[in-house]
Scaffold this motif. Structure first.
Motif, short mmCIF file in Angstrom:
data_model
loop_
_atom_site.label_atom_id
_atom_site.label_comp_id
_atom_site.label_asym_id
_atom_site.label_seq_id
_atom_site.Cartn_x
_atom_site.Cartn_y
_atom_site.Cartn_z
N ASN A 1 0.85 -1.19 0.00
CA ASN A 1 0.00 0.00 0.00
C ASN A 1 0.89 1.25 0.00
O ASN A 1 1.66 1.47 0.93
N SER B 1 -7.30 10.45 5.03
CA SER B 1 -8.19 10.14 3.91
C SER B 1 -9.02 11.35 3.48
O SER B 1 -9.75 11.29 2.49
N SER C 1 0.10 4.52 -0.02
CA SER C 1 -0.39 5.81 0.48
C SER C 1 0.64 6.41 1.43
O SER C 1 1.45 5.70 2.01
N THR C 2 0.61 7.72 1.58
CA THR C 2 1.60 8.41 2.42
C THR C 2 1.60 7.86 3.84
O THR C 2 2.66 7.57 4.41
N ASN D 1 0.58 4.97 4.94
CA ASN D 1 1.08 3.60 5.03
C ASN D 1 2.58 3.53 4.85
O ASN D 1 3.24 2.67 5.44
#
Length: 807
Positions: A262, A617, A264-265, A267
């Motif tokens: 993953n 998010s 995403s920043t 993660n």
């Protein structure tokens, strides 16, 4: 005389010789499983196990009287209860004097016996209270001044079955180079009692002058080993199996769940933290035993700390021969189930099976009373409770109350598991919730466990309190790049408004906010139940479209509260508006856009910020607004938090602009805890430490309260007959209370305890107008009166009409 010729019994179905032998052997095997560092006491591993063995074999010496044997085999329960109240039928004190006699003989047989001069007295204290709670050491010894007490011992000595006891102890102590004689003991027991009394002053002086926590720790570990061994033999319940848990368990889980891929920043940051912490294990100096994982909220510390603990567990076994349990302790019930579920999912995902209770155990009052082993043995009721309370598992998930009220306790039931903490790896999650007045006390105890019992501690939090000072190398930080991580987590902005406002002014502000932001989820955290109820009612009365409203406080029964938290965490098409007291803060994994928080201490502000834009998010930073609310008397925070902590919070906040970003939180937290550390009073800790160091067990326990009710109101537990299931549970409870057999009562109640506690709330007696059911020591809101006393959304109803009374 062979063992089959013995006729003295310890229990109706057990020969005394066999019981003493079993308890002695269990004590020695338990002590040998532990790798302790007791050089400061002049005790090596072999000597410690022998001391444990001797205490185990002597603890029921007094059951060899005709009095006790008569009591044991009395078939009329009424007569037996009468006998139990007569002192000559007791066995604790005479057994304690005999234990002192044997331990003194043993200590004198050693070359370094002088360094162990306190051991016989400690043995006396332990055995005297092995069926009850520990009392203050000096009071226990002073009982020997009483001539009436000694005359009871006179009667007991005359009724001893001397011949059999001689044979029993010749067999039990064969190979222990101890010159003892039962006849001599019987002739000289008064002078031995006099010696214990005479040594009292020396012992009290030693404790007072040295102020050494080690005496407390060694007393309690020996006490714990004894009572655990005794209860195991009496119950014939023992579970032991070698369980190997892979040190790579969490690594495999993260791969299977796709966490590593993953991108995403958030993660990426979580994976960096995980890698840094878990890779540190290879170069760790195991002489350091107190560690810190200090990272932002929502950065995956649950899995990171578990993985680190499993890798540390493997290293300890390989290099130190230490078989370490992992004890994961948290402050609040609302997050215990959440974290336990994460651990359970790790095992289910990797091992493709549910972990049994000897692998992973949950221990708190709302947990199931059920225990299953990997060998498919199943236990329920009292047997299951016995194994749960003994922490018979590789990984235990439990509360701060369970943990800290075990290491600071005089209670027999709590202290049974004290020895399991030795050699364990203890993860203290959300450790900032420990009251600052106990920092010094717990620092001393934790240091003692680390130094003498080779227990390893991991402090996990976003807001690390200065219980141990990292600058003095008292605690080893496992995250060297925490400044970087706090900078990278740019999820929230805090706005601080220190101008007090009343609830009506606050209502205008939030009404405007919720109307202008129809797509955003809101969380309002209030300091008192009554203010939270008023705000919730106001928001509901706005009748906004496409909204789900949630109210959370201890005013609501646990069953509904946990269900609401679960629902809040689920995705929904509707906008969520949540009103809560501070129970929502620590660790509850929810994610909202905008938070309003009534003023609190820095650690609470930081925790509530962790519920805002938790997973990065949102399209923009989350907004956390800190306001100061008041009633006509004072600010609400004054009802909840200490003035000292509130003043320190205000001092720190004045050093920052009114807008604070997540990158500032680390410095904010550090400044706050430094001020608390530098200026807080240690008087309460010092007083409790003096009780610990002088073995004033009763005084200690009466003064130590991990959860302090600042309001000080007398409270009552209330059963809320909320639904059809509750009606049936209450019927069963009333039936159970009418039973005559105490064991049957306990067994039957354990079958319903979890569900029963799910309908319990605790309210101030001044607010509870219902009559208490006679002799039940509990409040009760019946189903047919539920609408008057309990609201399905907001829980217990405080303000009732005077005419409303329970049937």
């Amino acid at each position: 005389m062979s063992s089959c010729d013995f006729h003295l019994h310890s229990h109706p179905d057990k020969i005394l010789f066999r019981h003493l032998s079993n308890v002695g052997n269990k004590s020695i095997s338990t002590s040998r499983e532990k790798i302790l560092s007791l050089e400061k006491f002049g005790i090596d591993e072999n000597t410690f196990s022998k001391i444990a063995f001797l205490i185990g074999t002597c603890h029921d010496f007094g059951k060899g009287t005709k009095y006790f044997q008569r009591y044991l085999f009395e078939i009329d329960p009424a007569i037996q209860r009468g006998l139990k109240n007569k002192k000559e039928y007791h066995h604790g004190l005479i057994s304690a004097i005999f234990t002192y006699y044997i331990l003194e003989k043993y200590v004198n047989s050693l070359n370094n016996g002088n360094s162990l001069r306190f051991i016989p007295t400690i043995g006396y204290l332990i055995v005297k209270r092995h069926h009850g709670n520990l009392k203050d050491a000096e009071d226990e010894i002073l009982e020997l001044v009483n001539e009436d007490t000694l005359e009871v011992i006179d009667l007991q000595i005359k009724s001893l079955e001397i011949s059999e006891l001689k044979t029993v102890y010749e067999k039990l102590l064969d190979g222990y180079d101890i010159s003892f004689d039962i006849d001599t003991f019987c002739n000289e027991y008064r002078s031995i009692a006099g010696e214990i009394l005479k040594n009292r002053r020396k012992f009290a002086k030693l404790l007072k002058e040295e102020q050494f926590t080690g005496y407390y720790l060694i007393t309690l570990i020996l006490y714990s080993i004894l009572i655990n061994s005794d209860k195991i033999d009496a119950s014939s319940i023992d579970v032991f199996s070698e369980i190997d848990i892979s040190s790579e368990l969490v690594d495999k889980y993260k791969v299977e769940k796709g966490f590593q891929s993953n991108e995403s920043t958030i993660n990426k940051v979580r994976n960096e933290i995980y890698k840094e912490v878990t890779e540190s294990i290879e170069k760790l100096d195991l002489d350091n035993k107190i560690y810190s994982i200090s990272v932002p909220t929502g950065s995956g510390k649950t899995l990171t700390s578990l993985s680190f603990a499993l890798k540390l567990k493997a290293r300890l076994r390989e290099e130190k021969r230490i078989k370490a349990k992992i004890i994961y302790s948290l402050p609040f019930l609302s997050i215990i189930d959440q974290n336990y579920d994460v651990f359970e999912d790790v095992f289910k995902t990797v091992e493709k099976a549910n972990p049994t209770e000897d692998v992973l155990l949950k221990h708190h009052h709302l947990a199931d009373i059920f225990y299953k082993t990997q060998e498919d043995e199943e236990f329920e009721g009292l047997k299951s409770l016995f194994l749960i309370e003994g922490w018979n598992s590789e990984i235990i998930v439990t509360t701060f109350v369970q943990f800290f009220h075990t290491i600071v306790s005089n209670k027999n039931r709590s202290l049974r598991k004290f020895h399991t903490i030795a050699n364990s790896i203890v993860i203290l999650d959300e450790v900032q919730s420990i009251p600052h007045k106990y920092w010094l006390l717990l620092k001393q105890l934790i240091s003692g466990f680390a130094e003498y019992f080779n227990t390893y501690f991991i402090f996990v939090t976003a807001t690390q309190p200065l219980i141990f000072d990292p600058e003095k190398k008292e605690i080893i930080e496992l995250v060297n790049n925490k400044d970087k991580y706090f900078r990278e987590f740019d999820r929230v902005k805090l706005e601080i408004n220190l101008n007090p406002m009343n609830l009506n002014e606050f209502k205008e502000i939030i009404e405007s906010e919720v109307r202008e932001n129809p797509e955003k989820d809101f969380l309002f955290v209030l300091n008192t139940i009554k203010s939270s109820l008023e705000i919730f009612k106001h928001l509901k009365d706005l009748k906004l479209e496409n909204n789900s409203y949630y109210y959370l406080s201890t005013n609501i029964v646990p069953k509904v509260r946990l269900s609401k938290i679960k629902e809040i965490k689920e995705k929904s098409e509707k906008r969520k508006i949540i009103v809560s007291t501070q129970l929502i803060e620590a660790g509850v994994d929810i994610d909202v856009d905008i938070v309003y928080r009534d003023f609190a201490t820095i650690d609470s502000i930081n925790q509530v910020s962790g519920r805002c834009n938790r997973n990065s998010s949102k399209s923009s930073r989350g907004q956390v607004n800190i306001v100061v609310l008041k009633d006509e008397r004072k600010e609400f925070h004054r009802y909840i938090y200490s003035s000292f902590l509130i003043d320190k919070t205000k001092e720190v906040l004045k050093e920052f602009p009114s807008e604070i970003y997540e990158a500032d939180l680390l410095l904010l937290n550090n400044n706050y805890f430094r001020k608390v550390k530098d200026t807080s009073s240690e008087d309460e800790s010092k007083e409790l430490l003096s009780y610990i160091n002088e073995l004033k067990f009763k005084a200690l326990t009466s003064d130590f309260r991990l959860i302090d009710d600042k309001a000080g109101y007398e409270k009552i537990d209330v059963f809320v007959e909320l639904d059809v299931e509750a009606v049936e549970i209450w019927k069963e409870y009333i039936l159970i209370k009418s039973l005559k057999n105490p064991l049957e009562k306990k067994e039957r109640f354990l079958a319903i305890r979890k569900k029963f506690n799910e309908y319990i709330i605790s309210v101030s007696k001044k607010d509870f107008s219902c009559e208490e059911p006679e002799d039940l020591n509990i409040g009760y809101i019946p189903f047919k009166q539920i609408k008057h006393y309990y609201d399905p959304e907001t829980g217990f109803v405080f303000e009732l009409k005077p005419s409303m009374m329970c049937d």
